[in-house]
Design an enzyme around this catalytic site. Structure first.
Site, PDB file in Angstrom:
ATOM      1  N   CYS A   1      -2.844  -2.510   7.598  1.00 24.63           N
ATOM      2  CA  CYS A   1      -2.439  -2.340   8.996  1.00 24.63           C
ATOM      3  C   CYS A   1      -2.620  -0.873   9.403  1.00 24.63           C
ATOM      4  CB  CYS A   1      -0.979  -2.752   9.156  1.00 24.63           C
ATOM      5  SG  CYS A   1       0.185  -1.628   8.338  1.00 24.63           S
TER       6      CYS A   1
ATOM      7  N   GLU B   1       0.821  -1.209   0.000  1.00 21.33           N
ATOM      8  CA  GLU B   1       0.000   0.000   0.000  1.00 21.33           C
ATOM      9  C   GLU B   1       0.858   1.262   0.000  1.00 21.33           C
ATOM     10  OE1 GLU B   1      -2.086  -2.784   3.061  1.00 21.33           O
ATOM     11  OE2 GLU B   1      -0.091  -2.544   2.193  1.00 21.33           O
TER      12      GLU B   1
END
Length: 156
Positions: free
Chosen positions: A87, A59
């Site tokens: 996360c 990401e």
């Protein structure tokens, strides 16, 4: 919020291709793509081992690529597709970069920060909230991760 299943499936399959590239490099198999105007403008997979960088999540790399492509740190109008629920670090980056929509494959019951353990991307006290679509090709995304960890438990 848009729920175009065919479109989400197509772009998640592109993220899965990235996850498989990570597995070939002995990285945790997470892949991501960022879409703008129905085009992929960024694609990446985890590279923590290769770069010795704890922030080199799929990401984070795609966010950097998309910002360079758009020549703007504000990624409004974009959608991030990722095989695993982000996360806390990545969820924070989604909020900071103003990504409109997150589409993810499977939940991360240990460290997910978008629905499962906590929900940073929709925290009402933040100045930006991300739309979330979950469980797109979840079984396929989960299988890749399980296969990786089973194989690595046997060889280490």
């Amino acid at each position: 919020m848009e729920h175009n299943t065919d479109k989400h499936t197509y772009f998640m399959r592109q993220a899965i291709i990235e996850a498989k590239k990570a597995m070939e490099k002995d990285e945790v198999p997470v892949g991501a793509v960022i879409v703008y105007n129905n085009r992929i403008i960024a694609r990446a997979h985890n590279q923590r081992e290769m770069l010795n960088d704890p922030t080199a999540h799929a990401e984070m790399i795609t966010i950097t690529q998309a910002a360079a492509y758009l020549q703007n740190w504000r990624l409004t109008g974009t959608t991030l597709y990722v095989t695993l629920e982000p996360c806390a670090m990545c969820a924070g980056a989604l909020v900071q970069s103003r990504i409109d929509t997150l589409v993810y494959g499977t939940v991360d019951k240990k460290a997910g920060a978008c629905t499962s353990v906590m929900n940073l991307v929709q925290e009402p006290r933040f100045n930006h909230r991300v739309n979330v679509v979950s469980d797109i090709l979840a079984d396929e995304c989960k299988y890749i991760l399980q296969k990786f960890f089973l194989e690595n438990c046997r060889t280490r």
